[in-house]
Design a protein around this motif. Structure first.
Motif, PDB file in Angstrom:
ATOM      1  N   SER A  56       0.805  -1.219   0.000  1.00 49.68           N
ATOM      2  CA  SER A  56       0.000   0.000   0.000  1.00 49.68           C
ATOM      3  C   SER A  56       0.840   1.271   0.000  1.00 49.68           C
ATOM      4  N   ALA A  57       2.146   1.138   0.192  1.00 47.59           N
ATOM      5  CA  ALA A  57       3.075   2.278   0.147  1.00 47.59           C
ATOM      6  C   ALA A  57       2.668   3.401   1.105  1.00 47.59           C
ATOM      7  N   LEU A  58       2.138   3.022   2.261  1.00 52.94           N
ATOM      8  CA  LEU A  58       1.801   4.018   3.261  1.00 52.94           C
ATOM      9  C   LEU A  58       3.013   4.276   4.157  1.00 52.94           C
ATOM     10  N   GLY A  59       3.016   5.403   4.839  1.00 53.03           N
ATOM     11  CA  GLY A  59       4.217   5.844   5.533  1.00 53.03           C
ATOM     12  C   GLY A  59       4.165   5.706   7.035  1.00 53.03           C
ATOM     13  N   PRO A  60       5.113   6.344   7.715  1.00 50.86           N
ATOM     14  CA  PRO A  60       5.230   6.205   9.174  1.00 50.86           C
ATOM     15  C   PRO A  60       4.032   6.736   9.937  1.00 50.86           C
ATOM     16  N   ARG A  61       3.342   7.722   9.403  1.00 52.32           N
ATOM     17  CA  ARG A  61       2.176   8.263  10.114  1.00 52.32           C
ATOM     18  C   ARG A  61       1.085   7.201  10.239  1.00 52.32           C
ATOM     19  N   THR A  62       0.842   6.491   9.151  1.00 55.25           N
ATOM     20  CA  THR A  62      -0.167   5.434   9.195  1.00 55.25           C
ATOM     21  C   THR A  62       0.304   4.286  10.072  1.00 55.25           C
ATOM     22  N   LEU A  63       1.573   3.932   9.964  1.00 55.62           N
ATOM     23  CA  LEU A  63       2.105   2.847  10.784  1.00 55.62           C
ATOM     24  C   LEU A  63       1.914   3.141  12.265  1.00 55.62           C
ATOM     25  N   ALA A  64       2.254   4.345  12.707  1.00 52.88           N
ATOM     26  CA  ALA A  64       2.116   4.703  14.114  1.00 52.88           C
ATOM     27  C   ALA A  64       0.663   4.630  14.563  1.00 52.88           C
ATOM     28  N   ALA A  65      -0.244   5.099  13.731  1.00 53.74           N
ATOM     29  CA  ALA A  65      -1.661   5.086  14.096  1.00 53.74           C
ATOM     30  C   ALA A  65      -2.199   3.667  14.190  1.00 53.74           C
ATOM     31  N   VAL A  66      -1.801   2.808  13.254  1.00 57.23           N
ATOM     32  CA  VAL A  66      -2.244   1.408  13.271  1.00 57.23           C
ATOM     33  C   VAL A  66      -1.725   0.698  14.512  1.00 57.23           C
ATOM     34  N   ILE A  67      -0.450   0.879  14.818  1.00 60.68           N
ATOM     35  CA  ILE A  67       0.138   0.192  15.970  1.00 60.68           C
ATOM     36  C   ILE A  67      -0.499   0.666  17.268  1.00 60.68           C
ATOM     37  N   ALA A  68      -0.694   1.970  17.421  1.00 56.56           N
ATOM     38  CA  ALA A  68      -1.322   2.484  18.637  1.00 56.56           C
ATOM     39  C   ALA A  68      -2.732   1.931  18.797  1.00 56.56           C
ATOM     40  N   THR A  69      -3.461   1.817  17.692  1.00 53.38           N
ATOM     41  CA  THR A  69      -4.820   1.273  17.730  1.00 53.38           C
ATOM     42  C   THR A  69      -4.821  -0.180  18.173  1.00 53.38           C
TER      43      THR A  69
END
Length: 381
Positions: A56-69
């Motif tokens: 999906s070529a998403l970046g660190p902002r999405t990664l951080a939000a997914v992990i926190a969730t």
């Protein structure tokens, strides 16, 4: 898939699968295969991979939000996911000629879980300095090593393994290899029975003369150290900080619920209504949690737009996140009192999970040493 869909998918998995099973998985030290089975079809295993391999070529902002969730529901599952993403990024950055394209496609398709196997007892929290050494014959490389902490041990389909290069001369002359889970000589070397993060299978593993083909050497000889610092460390720092944030948010939410529902029947008031001291502690928990969220946002900005202070932020954020998670969950234990200590709430699990971050390499003490050296203009290694 975009940012909003990714976070929504993570929230759905957290609510449907992680939260209902978190308490029992923690009690039994049980790895959640159901979580992995859900993360794959949701498109989250290949979240940062390029489109050409199905990512999906998403970046660190999405990664951080997914992990926190995910961590709000189950920090163990969030840590499994973080280690997978860190290993995936390392595989994706493999040297030219590495035969990893199919592995990356399988990851994007949700059919492959990977993880890191760096830490060794001989170098302890200095994960970047393996004491094991690879040996090369005429064709392949052979690895013999005792890895002390391997998240998803025995469950991952592959492991990104570090070892000193065959001709390495210093502790940082390491090389990274991709070792398939079914490789002869690879085994889980003992059980995992930790204080916290009990459901992430962070067991020791043994590599006994494991043979690795040239196409599965991920870095050039001696270039593993560079990959660890430039690829793994920033993602790991961001991810562990996001896990800490999820734990803090869950602790605040649990404390709010307790202060609203627990009552002094003889006074006709809830705990929150009756005791201003508890309200003050709750407020401090929220302030600390929001401060950590702001620090993570700042790190994301530095990773998206690298600058001279980026590595300093990488080091600072993990060090701070560990302290905040311990402080917030400790406050939650005090505020919730007997209900927390008697394990009638999830607070006690959050408290134990929060302490894991402080001992994950690089530890808070090591990070502070690096930060101090950086400020004084001293070499870190």
């Amino acid at each position: 898939m975009n940012h909003e869909i990714a976070v929504s998918n993570a929230k759905g998995i957290a609510d449907r699968i992680l939260a209902p099973a978190a308490r029992q998985n923690d009690k039994e030290g049980r790895f959640s295969s159901e979580a992995i089975a859900a993360l794959g079809p949701a498109g989250l295993l290949g979240i940062m991979l390029p489109p050409e391999v199905g990512g999906s070529a998403l970046g660190p902002r999405t990664l951080a939000a997914v992990i926190a969730t995910l961590a709000e529901a189950d920090a163990s599952a969030a840590m499994v996911y973080l280690m997978h993403v860190s290993a995936t990024a390392t595989i994706a950055a493999a040297r030219p000629g590495a035969t990893v394209a199919q592995t990356l496609k399988d990851i994007s398709a949700g059919q492959h879980l990977t993880t890191l196997a760096f830490s060794e007892a001989g170098s302890r929290s200095h994960f970047w300095a393996p004491v094991s050494r690879a040996k090369r014959n005429a064709v392949n490389v052979h690895l013999t090593a005792k890895k002390s902490w391997v998240t998803s041990a025995g469950y991952a389909q592959s492991y990104v393994v570090s070892a000193l290069a065959p001709e390495g001369e210093t502790p940082t002359d390491s090389t990274l290899y991709l070792v398939a889970g079914g490789t002869a000589g690879l085994s889980v070397a003992g059980p995992w029975d930790g204080l916290g993060m009990r459901a992430n299978a962070s067991a020791p593993m043994m590599l006994d003369d494991c043979e690795v083909a040239p196409g599965l050497q991920l870095t050039d000889d001696g270039a593993g150290f560079k990959a660890m610092l430039e690829i793994v460390l920033p993602l790991f720092s961001l991810g562990t900080s996001a896990v800490a944030l999820g734990l803090c948010r869950a602790a605040v939410a649990g404390t709010v619920s307790h202060l609203k529902s627990a009552r002094f029947e003889h006074l006709g008031q809830s705990l929150g209504e009756s005791l201003p001291t508890l309200r003050a502690q709750l407020a401090t928990m929220q302030i600390e949690t929001d401060g950590l969220a702001a620090r993570i946002d700042d790190l994301v900005d530095h990773l998206e737009r690298p600058r001279d202070t980026t590595m300093l932020r990488v080091l600072e954020t993990k060090a701070s996140a560990g302290d905040v998670a311990i402080a917030v969950t400790s406050a939650a234990m005090r505020v919730c009192g007997g209900a927390a200590f008697s394990k009638h709430m999830a607070i006690e699990r959050l408290f134990r999970d929060a302490h894991a971050g402080a001992v994950m390499a690089p530890t808070g003490d090591v990070l502070r040493e690096f930060i101090g050296k950086a400020l004084l203009g001293m070499p870190l290694f």
